[in-house]
Design a protein around this motif. Structure first.
Motif, mmCIF file in Angstrom:
data_model
loop_
_atom_site.group_PDB
_atom_site.id
_atom_site.type_symbol
_atom_site.label_atom_id
_atom_site.label_comp_id
_atom_site.label_asym_id
_atom_site.label_seq_id
_atom_site.Cartn_x
_atom_site.Cartn_y
_atom_site.Cartn_z
ATOM 1 N N ASN A 53 -5.738 17.317 -5.268
ATOM 2 C CA ASN A 53 -7.296 18.166 -4.349
ATOM 3 C C ASN A 53 -8.626 17.600 -4.564
ATOM 4 N N CYS A 54 -7.938 16.159 -3.552
ATOM 5 C CA CYS A 54 -9.406 15.557 -2.138
ATOM 6 C C CYS A 54 -8.881 15.446 -1.148
ATOM 7 N N GLN A 55 -9.672 14.275 0.073
ATOM 8 C CA GLN A 55 -9.374 14.703 1.211
ATOM 9 C C GLN A 55 -9.359 13.057 1.689
ATOM 10 N N TRP A 56 -8.671 12.963 2.364
ATOM 11 C CA TRP A 56 -8.243 11.478 3.345
ATOM 12 C C TRP A 56 -9.776 11.624 4.382
ATOM 13 N N VAL A 57 -10.589 10.393 3.556
ATOM 14 C CA VAL A 57 -11.599 10.066 5.196
ATOM 15 C C VAL A 57 -10.950 8.640 4.989
ATOM 16 N N ASN A 58 -10.970 7.802 6.512
ATOM 17 C CA ASN A 58 -10.486 6.841 6.610
ATOM 18 C C ASN A 58 -12.185 6.016 6.625
ATOM 19 N N THR A 59 -11.670 5.431 5.054
ATOM 20 C CA THR A 59 -12.722 4.670 4.769
ATOM 21 C C THR A 59 -12.515 3.459 3.345
ATOM 22 N N LYS A 60 -12.989 2.747 3.582
ATOM 23 C CA LYS A 60 -12.617 1.217 2.395
ATOM 24 C C LYS A 60 -12.675 2.319 0.711
ATOM 25 N N GLU A 61 -13.453 3.187 0.667
ATOM 26 C CA GLU A 61 -13.824 3.562 -0.578
ATOM 27 C C GLU A 61 -12.836 5.030 -0.837
ATOM 28 N N CYS A 62 -12.027 5.744 0.357
ATOM 29 C CA CYS A 62 -10.914 6.605 -0.132
ATOM 30 C C CYS A 62 -9.919 5.624 -0.304
ATOM 31 N N TYR A 63 -9.982 4.493 0.608
ATOM 32 C CA TYR A 63 -8.696 4.301 1.062
ATOM 33 C C TYR A 63 -8.101 3.026 -0.385
ATOM 34 N N LYS A 78 -9.377 4.630 -3.566
ATOM 35 C CA LYS A 78 -9.124 5.502 -4.365
ATOM 36 C C LYS A 78 -7.508 6.112 -4.180
ATOM 37 N N PHE A 79 -7.234 6.500 -2.991
ATOM 38 C CA PHE A 79 -5.998 6.675 -2.596
ATOM 39 C C PHE A 79 -4.521 5.507 -2.672
ATOM 40 N N TYR A 80 -5.000 4.281 -3.258
ATOM 41 C CA TYR A 80 -4.344 3.679 -3.579
ATOM 42 C C TYR A 80 -4.673 3.511 -5.384
ATOM 43 N N GLU A 81 -5.035 3.927 -6.397
ATOM 44 C CA GLU A 81 -5.236 3.663 -7.303
ATOM 45 C C GLU A 81 -4.690 5.100 -7.640
ATOM 46 N N ASP A 82 -4.534 5.810 -7.122
ATOM 47 C CA ASP A 82 -3.708 7.357 -7.311
ATOM 48 C C ASP A 82 -2.313 6.982 -6.899
ATOM 49 N N TRP A 83 -2.213 6.573 -5.711
ATOM 50 C CA TRP A 83 -0.728 5.985 -5.662
ATOM 51 C C TRP A 83 0.047 5.422 -6.562
ATOM 52 N N PRO A 120 0.656 -1.189 0.207
ATOM 53 C CA PRO A 120 0.312 0.382 0.024
ATOM 54 C C PRO A 120 0.956 0.897 -0.219
ATOM 55 N N PHE A 121 0.392 2.229 -0.427
ATOM 56 C CA PHE A 121 0.937 3.770 -0.529
ATOM 57 C C PHE A 121 1.506 4.462 1.013
ATOM 58 N N PRO A 122 1.985 4.745 0.601
ATOM 59 C CA PRO A 122 2.824 5.659 1.997
ATOM 60 C C PRO A 122 2.111 7.097 2.811
ATOM 61 N N GLU A 123 1.825 6.709 4.433
ATOM 62 C CA GLU A 123 1.511 7.890 5.027
ATOM 63 C C GLU A 123 1.620 8.740 4.250
ATOM 64 N N TRP A 124 2.984 9.259 3.367
ATOM 65 C CA TRP A 124 3.533 10.317 3.320
ATOM 66 C C TRP A 124 2.576 11.098 2.180
ATOM 67 N N PHE A 125 1.793 10.228 0.873
ATOM 68 C CA PHE A 125 1.536 9.717 0.101
ATOM 69 C C PHE A 125 0.204 11.163 0.348
ATOM 70 N N ILE A 126 -0.736 10.640 1.067
ATOM 71 C CA ILE A 126 -1.584 11.203 2.039
ATOM 72 C C ILE A 126 -1.358 12.273 1.678
ATOM 73 N N PRO A 127 -0.845 13.375 2.076
ATOM 74 C CA PRO A 127 -1.179 15.169 2.086
ATOM 75 C C PRO A 127 -0.312 15.452 0.962
ATOM 76 N N VAL A 128 0.045 14.610 0.072
ATOM 77 C CA VAL A 128 0.579 15.190 -1.246
ATOM 78 C C VAL A 128 -0.562 15.033 -1.974
ATOM 79 N N ASN A 129 -0.806 13.657 -1.464
ATOM 80 C CA ASN A 129 -2.230 13.932 -2.605
ATOM 81 C C ASN A 129 -3.568 14.140 -2.537
ATOM 82 N N GLU A 130 -3.783 14.419 -0.959
ATOM 83 C CA GLU A 130 -4.838 15.760 -0.694
ATOM 84 C C GLU A 130 -4.397 17.170 -2.112
ATOM 85 N N TRP A 131 -2.876 17.311 -1.880
ATOM 86 C CA TRP A 131 -3.068 18.109 -2.384
ATOM 87 C C TRP A 131 -3.129 18.528 -3.994
#
Length: 239
Positions: A172-182, A184-189, A158-169
């Motif tokens: 232009n998305c926001q991290w929420v602790n859900t499976k769907e968001c996880y 989505k961020f995995y696909e962005d990674w 899985p993507f590292p933790e530092w990727f969350i704020p980078v991907n949010e910026w």
């Protein structure tokens, strides 16, 4: 045009003359991109290949399956990742990672057409192009397989933790602790490497290096040779 205008134009063209080869290469690159964007489109689904409005997706199925099988063999057999799977002939994934479908855009078809177009209209002896273009296409195919294999190995975890704020910026998305968001961020990674990093390496790196080899190791030595003995050269050329 007055003499001053001609004078400055001559100065400008003389300054550009040492760079005419790279300028022509870049022009061909941009011309191909323009033609491609004009003629080739994706449908609502990225899997759909439309050329001049005609759906040619079915003609790419064999290439998709071959590419997926080749990537599977490299990752599973060559690199020894035995938890790597293939299903449906074109879906690749590691256990507990996102699945990746190999579609026409993953096969490197655009890059194959691009390099063929560039070298066909670039300077150089035609007879040498007849073997250099096919050889380069094989190299591009092999490097594309390696590119996909490396990307899949990178996203095995899985993507590292530092990727969350980078991907949010970046997206232009926001991290929420859900499976769907996880997911989505995995696909962005995955897309960081699939659509960004390795695409530029493939375009600007491999294609440029193949052109550079042609220019420095084949065309220029050939020109020096025929300039020394022009009467003995029977090879057709477009210098």
């Amino acid at each position: 045009m007055n003499n001053n205008g001609k004078y400055y134009i001559n100065i400008f063209t003389n300054k550009l003359k040492p760079f005419k080869d790279i300028i022509w290469f870049l022009c061909l690159f941009l011309i191909f991109e323009f033609i491609w964007k004009l003629c080739v489109h994706q449908g609502e689904d990225e899997r759909i290949l439309l050329v001049l409005g005609k759906d040619l997706t079915s003609y790419t199925e064999g290439m998709n399956l071959w590419t997926a099988d080749a990537v599977y063999r490299v990752v599973h057999d060559l690199f020894g990742y035995h938890d790597f799977k293939i299903i449906n002939g074109y879906t690749l994934y590691f256990e507990n990672s996102i699945p990746v479908d190999i579609i026409w855009g993953c096969t490197g078809l655009k890059q194959l057409f691009m390099f063929t177009f560039i070298l066909t209209f670039y300077f150089g002896p035609v007879k040498k192009k007849l073997w250099y273009i096919p050889m380069s296409l094989v190299i591009l195919l092999l490097i594309n397989i390696l590119r996909l294999a490396i990307i899949l190995i990178i996203i095995r975890n899985p993507f590292p933790e530092w990727f969350i704020p980078v991907n949010e910026w970046y997206n232009n998305c926001q991290w929420v602790n859900t499976k769907e968001c996880y997911l989505k961020f995995y696909e962005d990674w995955f897309n960081v490497f699939h659509r960004d990093v390795f695409v530029w390496i493939y375009y600007d790196g491999v294609i440029f290096v193949l052109w550079l080899i042609w220019e420095e190791r084949i065309r220029k030595p050939y020109l020096r040779l025929i300039n020394k003995a022009p009467e003995t050269s029977g090879d057709s050329q477009n210098t």
